[in-house]
Design a protein around this motif. Structure first.
Motif, PDB file in Angstrom:
ATOM      1  N   UNK A 119       0.821  -1.196   0.000  1.00  0.00           N
ATOM      2  CA  UNK A 119       0.000   0.000   0.000  1.00  0.00           C
ATOM      3  C   UNK A 119       0.857   1.249   0.000  1.00  0.00           C
ATOM      4  N   UNK A 120       0.185   2.379  -0.214  1.00  0.00           N
ATOM      5  CA  UNK A 120       0.865   3.675  -0.222  1.00  0.00           C
ATOM      6  C   UNK A 120      -0.010   4.671   0.525  1.00  0.00           C
ATOM      7  N   UNK A 121       0.643   5.548   1.280  1.00  0.00           N
ATOM      8  CA  UNK A 121      -0.034   6.612   2.011  1.00  0.00           C
ATOM      9  C   UNK A 121       0.627   7.935   1.650  1.00  0.00           C
ATOM     10  N   UNK A 122      -0.197   8.952   1.461  1.00  0.00           N
ATOM     11  CA  UNK A 122       0.300  10.318   1.251  1.00  0.00           C
ATOM     12  C   UNK A 122      -0.077  11.138   2.476  1.00  0.00           C
ATOM     13  N   UNK A 123       0.847  11.936   2.965  1.00  0.00           N
ATOM     14  CA  UNK A 123       0.562  12.783   4.116  1.00  0.00           C
ATOM     15  C   UNK A 123      -0.173  14.057   3.727  1.00  0.00           C
ATOM     16  N   UNK A 124      -0.061  14.461   2.452  1.00  0.00           N
ATOM     17  CA  UNK A 124      -0.674  15.706   2.021  1.00  0.00           C
ATOM     18  C   UNK A 124      -0.522  15.838   0.512  1.00  0.00           C
ATOM     19  N   UNK A 125      -1.317  16.699  -0.072  1.00  0.00           N
ATOM     20  CA  UNK A 125      -1.124  17.031  -1.480  1.00  0.00           C
ATOM     21  C   UNK A 125       0.061  17.976  -1.647  1.00  0.00           C
ATOM     22  N   UNK A 126       0.457  18.598  -0.552  1.00  0.00           N
ATOM     23  CA  UNK A 126       1.625  19.480  -0.584  1.00  0.00           C
ATOM     24  C   UNK A 126       2.901  18.648  -0.580  1.00  0.00           C
ATOM     25  N   UNK A 127       3.982  19.259  -0.997  1.00  0.00           N
ATOM     26  CA  UNK A 127       5.280  18.594  -0.979  1.00  0.00           C
ATOM     27  C   UNK A 127       6.051  19.067   0.246  1.00  0.00           C
ATOM     28  N   UNK A 128       6.617  18.103   0.988  1.00  0.00           N
ATOM     29  CA  UNK A 128       7.446  18.410   2.157  1.00  0.00           C
ATOM     30  C   UNK A 128       8.841  17.853   1.922  1.00  0.00           C
ATOM     31  N   UNK A 129       9.808  18.414   2.597  1.00  0.00           N
ATOM     32  CA  UNK A 129      11.154  17.834   2.542  1.00  0.00           C
ATOM     33  C   UNK A 129      11.106  16.457   3.195  1.00  0.00           C
ATOM     34  N   UNK A 130      12.076  15.613   2.833  1.00  0.00           N
ATOM     35  CA  UNK A 130      12.112  14.278   3.437  1.00  0.00           C
ATOM     36  C   UNK A 130      12.322  14.358   4.939  1.00  0.00           C
ATOM     37  N   UNK A 131      13.021  15.387   5.385  1.00  0.00           N
ATOM     38  CA  UNK A 131      13.237  15.571   6.815  1.00  0.00           C
ATOM     39  C   UNK A 131      11.908  15.872   7.511  1.00  0.00           C
ATOM     40  N   UNK A 132      11.105  16.751   6.903  1.00  0.00           N
ATOM     41  CA  UNK A 132       9.802  17.105   7.481  1.00  0.00           C
ATOM     42  C   UNK A 132       8.861  15.911   7.486  1.00  0.00           C
ATOM     43  N   UNK A 133       8.867  15.138   6.410  1.00  0.00           N
ATOM     44  CA  UNK A 133       7.976  13.978   6.315  1.00  0.00           C
ATOM     45  C   UNK A 133       8.225  13.033   7.486  1.00  0.00           C
ATOM     46  N   UNK A 134       9.456  12.846   7.853  1.00  0.00           N
ATOM     47  CA  UNK A 134       9.805  11.958   8.966  1.00  0.00           C
ATOM     48  C   UNK A 134       9.164  12.438  10.265  1.00  0.00           C
ATOM     49  N   UNK A 135       9.265  13.729  10.512  1.00  0.00           N
ATOM     50  CA  UNK A 135       8.692  14.299  11.735  1.00  0.00           C
ATOM     51  C   UNK A 135       7.165  14.271  11.687  1.00  0.00           C
ATOM     52  N   UNK A 136       6.599  14.692  10.580  1.00  0.00           N
ATOM     53  CA  UNK A 136       5.136  14.711  10.450  1.00  0.00           C
ATOM     54  C   UNK A 136       4.572  13.305  10.585  1.00  0.00           C
ATOM     55  N   UNK A 137       5.212  12.331   9.937  1.00  0.00           N
ATOM     56  CA  UNK A 137       4.696  10.963  10.014  1.00  0.00           C
ATOM     57  C   UNK A 137       4.744  10.418  11.443  1.00  0.00           C
ATOM     58  N   UNK A 138       5.861  10.620  12.142  1.00  0.00           N
ATOM     59  CA  UNK A 138       5.935  10.081  13.501  1.00  0.00           C
ATOM     60  C   UNK A 138       4.913  10.753  14.413  1.00  0.00           C
ATOM     61  N   UNK A 139       4.662  12.045  14.207  1.00  0.00           N
ATOM     62  CA  UNK A 139       3.631  12.717  15.006  1.00  0.00           C
ATOM     63  C   UNK A 139       2.258  12.141  14.689  1.00  0.00           C
TER      64      UNK A 139
END
Length: 156
Positions: A119-139
């Protein structure tokens, strides 16, 4: 059931590492959770985007087992509200399979990794840096755990 987050390359920046470590510790209060950091590729300037995705893909596929439920964080994945993600996560947990989330490199995933994914999950339609994605996903993962347990972290 174990949950693993695979990251391609280390996390840069004290702000990000502290936040990710904090949320990972909180998640472990609810379930087994580990973060596996794959090494950054050497001499990436000499590699094309496709070569880079292929080499990163080889590393990713080496660390997942055939029985793992592999979920990619990908811009073309399903989008969930936090409550929907919590419900999705609870169903996955009840399946008894280990869940492996993967945040790839800057160019995404190789065709072989997409083929292996469940499967695949998107956190947002916006683009985030890979560093931000890590933080947003864990939160968001921590938030999902608190929603599942009925704790007051999340407010509607």
């Amino acid at each position: 059931m174990k949950t693993t987050l695979i990251l391609v390359g280390k996390t840069n920046g004290k702000l990000f590492t502290q936040g990710i470590d904090d949320y990972a510790k909180r998640i472990r209060h609810f379930m087994p959770f580990t973060i596996k950091v794959l090494p950054e590729l050497k001499s990436i300037k000499s590699l094309t985007e496709e070569q880079q995705k292929s080499k990163e893909g080889e590393m990713i596929l080496k660390v997942v087992s055939p029985s793992d439920d592999v979920v990619l964080l990908d811009e073309h994945g399903a989008e969930y509200r936090s409550i929907e993600f919590a419900s999705w996560l609870e169903k996955k947990r009840n399946s008894g399979r280990n869940i492996v989330f993967v945040i790839g490199g800057p160019y995404g995933f190789s065709p072989d990794v997409y083929k292996r994914a469940n499967g695949k999950i998107s956190l947002s339609k916006m683009t985030f840096s890979h560093q931000m994605v890590r933080l947003i996903f864990t939160e968001q993962f921590y938030r999902a755990c608190t929603i599942i347990k009925g704790e007051p972290y999340h407010h509607e």
